[in-house]
Design a protein around this motif. Structure first.
Motif, PDB file in Angstrom:
ATOM      1  N   THR A 149       0.842  -1.214  -0.009  1.00  9.73           N
ATOM      2  CA  THR A 149      -0.015   0.028   0.033  1.00  9.73           C
ATOM      3  C   THR A 149       0.738   1.093  -0.136  1.00  9.73           C
ATOM      4  OG1 THR A 149      -1.729  -1.181   1.093  1.00  9.73           O
ATOM      5  CG2 THR A 149      -1.799   1.403   1.227  1.00  9.73           C
ATOM      6  N   ARG A 150       0.640   2.131  -1.014  1.00  9.20           N
ATOM      7  CA  ARG A 150       1.388   3.242  -1.035  1.00  9.20           C
ATOM      8  C   ARG A 150       0.796   4.439  -0.268  1.00  9.20           C
ATOM      9  NH1 ARG A 150       0.898   7.700  -4.463  1.00  9.20           N
ATOM     10  NH2 ARG A 150      -0.723   6.686  -5.655  1.00  9.20           N
ATOM     11  N   LYS A 151       1.532   4.733   0.935  1.00  7.95           N
ATOM     12  CA  LYS A 151       1.006   5.863   1.608  1.00  7.95           C
ATOM     13  C   LYS A 151       1.518   7.214   1.387  1.00  7.95           C
ATOM     14  CE  LYS A 151       1.003   2.690   5.737  1.00  7.95           C
ATOM     15  NZ  LYS A 151       1.615   2.449   7.145  1.00  7.95           N
ATOM     16  N   ILE A 152       0.702   8.196   1.301  1.00 11.16           N
ATOM     17  CA  ILE A 152       1.013   9.537   1.016  1.00 11.16           C
ATOM     18  C   ILE A 152       0.857  10.300   2.330  1.00 11.16           C
ATOM     19  CG2 ILE A 152       0.105  11.594  -0.429  1.00 11.16           C
ATOM     20  CD1 ILE A 152      -1.007   9.607  -2.448  1.00 11.16           C
ATOM     21  N   SER A 392       2.290   7.200 -13.507  1.00  8.92           N
ATOM     22  CA  SER A 392       1.113   6.107 -13.381  1.00  8.92           C
ATOM     23  C   SER A 392      -0.118   6.912 -14.042  1.00  8.92           C
ATOM     24  CB  SER A 392       0.913   5.707 -12.100  1.00  8.92           C
ATOM     25  OG  SER A 392       0.841   6.739 -11.264  1.00  8.92           O
ATOM     26  N   GLU A 437       7.728  12.767  -8.905  1.00  7.89           N
ATOM     27  CA  GLU A 437       7.529  12.138  -7.607  1.00  7.89           C
ATOM     28  C   GLU A 437       6.700  13.498  -6.806  1.00  7.89           C
ATOM     29  OE1 GLU A 437      11.059  10.682  -6.191  1.00  7.89           O
ATOM     30  OE2 GLU A 437       9.740   8.759  -6.028  1.00  7.89           O
ATOM     31  N   SER A 455       4.204   8.003  -7.109  1.00  5.85           N
ATOM     32  CA  SER A 455       5.389   7.024  -7.011  1.00  5.85           C
ATOM     33  C   SER A 455       5.874   7.173  -8.213  1.00  5.85           C
ATOM     34  CB  SER A 455       4.559   5.547  -6.735  1.00  5.85           C
ATOM     35  OG  SER A 455       5.327   4.686  -6.605  1.00  5.85           O
ATOM     36  N   SER A 459       3.171   1.853 -12.768  1.00  8.12           N
ATOM     37  CA  SER A 459       2.208   1.190 -12.507  1.00  8.12           C
ATOM     38  C   SER A 459       2.336  -0.267 -13.143  1.00  8.12           C
ATOM     39  CB  SER A 459       0.598   1.488 -12.936  1.00  8.12           C
ATOM     40  OG  SER A 459      -0.509   0.807 -12.647  1.00  8.12           O
TER      41      SER A 459
END
Length: 474
Positions: A149-152, A392, A437, A455, A459
């Motif tokens: 899981t990408r956390k922002i 992405s 980024e 990111s 993707s």
């Protein structure tokens, strides 16, 4: 045999047929009583197999809202079903909620009691000598790959003061170059901030002319900077030499929008004109004047293939121009407010996105290959800027009245990936870092805030096709 009290509690939950089956006849002897096979029956868990649909719907809704904790809960639920209810779940990678599991074979038709001989032990059952407390299927479930899981981060990683940064919706005062240098127009001056060294230098000062900066835009290579002014002319600067190399006149009002296409510079003004000029030639040479907007031009963006120019104006119009005609080839009139936010998708050929002002609040997607509108989402607040991720199918939007927020969207589902807050005024300015980024946002609160939103990894779902003529060198 059951204790009398336990048998009474058990019979309360049974059907009348089951009660007659288990009831001990007074006239018969204990040897005449039929005792069914209760092997492999778990009374407590079998009673809890019936669930309400309302509970499932509320549970799945919580899972959608909780993100990573929902996936943990789903994995734990699958593990319990494997161990207690005999399910066969071995992978939860493609499962979004419990309604899609479908793991209990014949769970709806399975009775509470079994009247048959015990089945032979399954190979998936835990071995008596196994060191794991769970079955083989549950072990596979726990070892199944899990999507990271990408956390922002909800807070900016850097904040810079920007005194005299104007709170004007129609201006474009922030841009980030390919050389990792940020240009900011503050009052009558243009300042450069190096992201590598954090040094700040002043490029030019227009105070002697009684002028102010209304727009800035870097060339594609990042060696030249175009500066639009309130008096209507545009200056082009060589950043390395800190020297003005060209001065382009022709507009009769402020220049609020600039866009580069190689050595061709497009400028949009309050005089409703769009002018295209080659910065390598003297200012007196011929120029292209694009007339179509009825009010101030506040947004300009060239397509990734440099074939089409999209323009937005205070007349609520979005136009698409080519390099051969002096009239727009496409016109979109669905917006109900000024169109400043414009962005071309680098991943989908011909996909254009635009955002409307306070009276519109919508982000709209257009297929410029067919000229047809696509999706539309109401953001609930003024759309000030739009930018696509380089790696992405995601985009970021900044907003003004009345939320003053930054939203990250996933395309084409248009689900919100993150919501960032921190500015106390409208987020009027946006620029994307050269590595794709980070973004920088500016607002009337006279601050510049840097956020990590995208990111860098491409993707995994993005398919690379050899038939895509715009993604390969031939």
């Amino acid at each position: 045999m059951f204790s009398p009290e336990y048998e009474k509690r058990l019979l309360k939950h049974c059907s009348p047929a089951a009660r007659r089956l288990f009831a001990t006849p007074e006239s018969s002897s204990p040897s005449d009583r039929f005792i069914p096979c209760r092997a492999n029956n778990n009374w407590e868990t079998n009673y809890s197999t019936l669930t309400k649909s309302s509970e499932n719907s509320s549970q799945s809704k919580k899972q959608r809202e909780c993100g990573e904790s929902a996936r943990d809960s789903l994995a734990y639920s699958c593990l319990l079903k494997n161990e207690l209810l005999g399910a066969t779940i071995q992978d939860i990678k493609n499962i979004s909620d419990e309604n899609k599991i479908g793991c209990l074979s014949n769970s709806n038709n399975r009775g509470l009691f079994k009247y048959q001989s015990p089945a032979r032990q399954d190979n998936n059952d835990p071995c008596p000598y196994s060191l794991s407390p769970v079955s083989l299927k549950s072990q596979k479930l726990l070892r199944s790959p899990r999507k990271a899981t990408r956390k922002i981060s909800r807070i900016p990683f850097k904040v810079l003061d920007a005194p005299e940064l104007q709170d004007d919706f129609y201006l474009n005062l922030v841009d980030w170059s390919a050389q990792n240098v940020l240009a900011v127009g503050l009052g009558s001056c243009v300042y450069l901030w190096s992201a590598c060294t954090s040094q700040v230098t002043r490029l030019c000062d227009l105070s002697n002319d009684g002028n102010t900066v209304t727009s800035v835009s870097w060339s594609e290579r990042g060696h030249q900077l175009a500066v639009g002014t309130h008096h209507g002319y545009v200056t082009v600067w060589d950043v390395q030499a800190s020297k003005q190399v060209n001065k382009l006149t022709g507009h009769s009002a402020r220049v609020g929008a600039l866009a580069w296409n190689g050595d061709i510079l497009s400028s949009g003004s309050r005089d409703r004109l769009i002018m295209q000029r080659d910065v390598r030639t003297p200012p007196q040479t011929c120029e292209r004047r694009l007339e179509g907007h009825r009010q101030e031009v506040c947004g300009l963006k060239w397509s990734p293939d440099n074939q089409y120019l999209a323009s937005g104006g205070n007349d609520n119009r979005l136009y698409v121009w080519n390099q051969h005609a002096l009239t727009p080839v496409q016109s979109y009139t669905e917006h109900m407010a000024a169109v400043k936010a414009i962005a071309w998708s680098p991943h989908h050929h011909g996909l254009l996105v635009s955002g409307g002002g306070t009276a519109d609040r919508c982000i709209r997607f257009w297929n410029t290959l067919t000229g047809q509108p696509m999706q539309c989402v109401d953001t609930g607040s003024q759309v000030c800027n739009l930018a696509w991720s380089k790696h992405s199918s995601e985009l970021v939007s900044t907003h003004g009245y009345s939320q003053n927020q930054i939203l990250v969207w996933k395309y084409p589902s248009l689900t919100q990936v993150a919501k960032l807050t921190g500015h106390s005024y409208r987020v009027l300015y946006l620029a994307l870092s050269p590595d794709g980024e980070a973004i920088v946002t500016g607002a009337g609160d006279e601050t510049l805030r840097f956020w990590n939103v995208f990111s860098k990894a491409r993707s995994q779902k993005e398919n690379k096709s050899v038939l895509n003529l715009y993604a390969n060198i031939r």
